[in-house]
Design a protein around this motif. Structure first.
Motif, mmCIF file in Angstrom:
data_model
loop_
_atom_site.group_PDB
_atom_site.id
_atom_site.type_symbol
_atom_site.label_atom_id
_atom_site.label_comp_id
_atom_site.label_asym_id
_atom_site.label_seq_id
_atom_site.Cartn_x
_atom_site.Cartn_y
_atom_site.Cartn_z
ATOM 1 N N ALA A 1 0.849 -1.193 0.000
ATOM 2 C CA ALA A 1 0.000 0.000 0.000
ATOM 3 C C ALA A 1 0.885 1.243 0.000
ATOM 4 N N LEU A 2 0.554 2.198 -0.826
ATOM 5 C CA LEU A 2 1.296 3.459 -0.878
ATOM 6 C C LEU A 2 0.591 4.450 0.036
ATOM 7 N N ILE A 3 1.304 4.896 1.065
ATOM 8 C CA ILE A 3 0.718 5.769 2.086
ATOM 9 C C ILE A 3 1.442 7.111 2.074
ATOM 10 N N PHE A 4 0.668 8.191 1.934
ATOM 11 C CA PHE A 4 1.223 9.542 2.000
ATOM 12 C C PHE A 4 0.947 10.112 3.381
ATOM 13 N N SER A 5 1.942 10.772 3.957
ATOM 14 C CA SER A 5 1.709 11.477 5.211
ATOM 15 C C SER A 5 0.789 12.670 4.938
ATOM 16 N N LYS A 6 0.265 13.262 6.017
ATOM 17 C CA LYS A 6 -0.592 14.442 5.867
ATOM 18 C C LYS A 6 0.168 15.572 5.187
ATOM 19 N N GLY A 7 1.460 15.709 5.512
ATOM 20 C CA GLY A 7 2.267 16.768 4.903
ATOM 21 C C GLY A 7 2.427 16.578 3.404
ATOM 22 N N LEU B 1 0.974 19.119 0.515
ATOM 23 C CA LEU B 1 1.846 19.685 -0.516
ATOM 24 C C LEU B 1 1.365 19.305 -1.919
ATOM 25 N N MET B 2 0.844 18.097 -2.077
ATOM 26 C CA MET B 2 0.310 17.690 -3.379
ATOM 27 C C MET B 2 -0.931 18.516 -3.721
ATOM 28 N N ARG B 3 -1.825 18.692 -2.748
ATOM 29 C CA ARG B 3 -3.040 19.473 -2.999
ATOM 30 C C ARG B 3 -2.714 20.927 -3.318
ATOM 31 N N GLU B 4 -1.634 21.452 -2.723
ATOM 32 C CA GLU B 4 -1.202 22.826 -2.995
ATOM 33 C C GLU B 4 -0.448 22.941 -4.323
ATOM 34 N N GLY B 5 -0.166 21.823 -4.956
ATOM 35 C CA GLY B 5 0.574 21.834 -6.215
ATOM 36 C C GLY B 5 2.062 22.067 -6.033
ATOM 37 N N ARG B 6 2.581 21.853 -4.825
ATOM 38 C CA ARG B 6 3.993 22.108 -4.542
ATOM 39 C C ARG B 6 4.854 20.861 -4.623
ATOM 40 N N LEU B 7 4.219 19.666 -4.795
ATOM 41 C CA LEU B 7 4.982 18.430 -4.751
ATOM 42 C C LEU B 7 4.327 17.350 -5.592
ATOM 43 N N ASP B 8 5.140 16.669 -6.389
ATOM 44 C CA ASP B 8 4.746 15.430 -7.055
ATOM 45 C C ASP B 8 5.698 14.365 -6.530
ATOM 46 N N PRO B 9 5.255 13.535 -5.582
ATOM 47 C CA PRO B 9 6.164 12.563 -4.984
ATOM 48 C C PRO B 9 6.434 11.341 -5.857
ATOM 49 N N MET B 10 5.680 11.163 -6.938
ATOM 50 C CA MET B 10 5.787 9.934 -7.710
ATOM 51 C C MET B 10 7.151 9.695 -8.346
ATOM 52 N N PRO B 11 7.832 10.688 -8.902
ATOM 53 C CA PRO B 11 9.168 10.407 -9.438
ATOM 54 C C PRO B 11 10.128 9.886 -8.356
#
Length: 128
Positions: free
Chosen positions: A20-26, A30-40
């Motif tokens: 399972a891929l789990i993202f922290s709240k932070g 950051l993803m919702r704010e458009g500041r981060l794409d963690p997938m790469p």
């Protein structure tokens, strides 16, 4: 064209099940704010590129691939954002956590790569 597709297939292979891929709240914020794409960074982790870790952690991760140990990666995304990614030893889950601010990783962490190290142990505030 055929060479390109063979190269892509060979280098896009995941080295281990990620669970399972789990993202922290932070990370989620950051993803919702458009500041981060963690997938790469997740893809790098899943392909065995452990990021900015010590040689000791790099070798420990490579050994953990063979014995189903915990896997830990660390990536500097920007001056203010870094990611730590941890895959559980049983490969049931992979957690992605973000650090925002002037944190830096504490490396090396441990010589015993078989014992789990909480992701929070990866960080140290300068001057603390």
């Amino acid at each position: 064209m055929a060479h390109s597709s063979r190269y892509h297939r060979r280098h896009s292979k995941l080295l281990f099940p990620v669970g399972a891929l789990i993202f922290s709240k932070g990370v989620d914020r950051l993803m919702r704010e458009g500041r981060l794409d963690p997938m790469p960074f997740f893809q790098r982790h899943a392909r065995g590129d452990w990021g900015q870790v010590s040689d000791e952690t790099w070798y420990a991760n490579n050994a953990a691939l063979k014995i189903d140990g915990q896997l830990n990666s660390f990536y500097v995304v920007t001056r203010e954002i870094s990611l730590s990614i941890m895959s559980e030893a049983d490969r049931s889950a992979t957690m992605i956590r973000a650090t925002v601010g002037t944190l830096r990783p504490l490396l090396p962490l441990s010589t015993d790569f078989r014992s789990p190290v909480p992701v929070s142990h990866f960080f140290h505030r300068p001057g603390a």
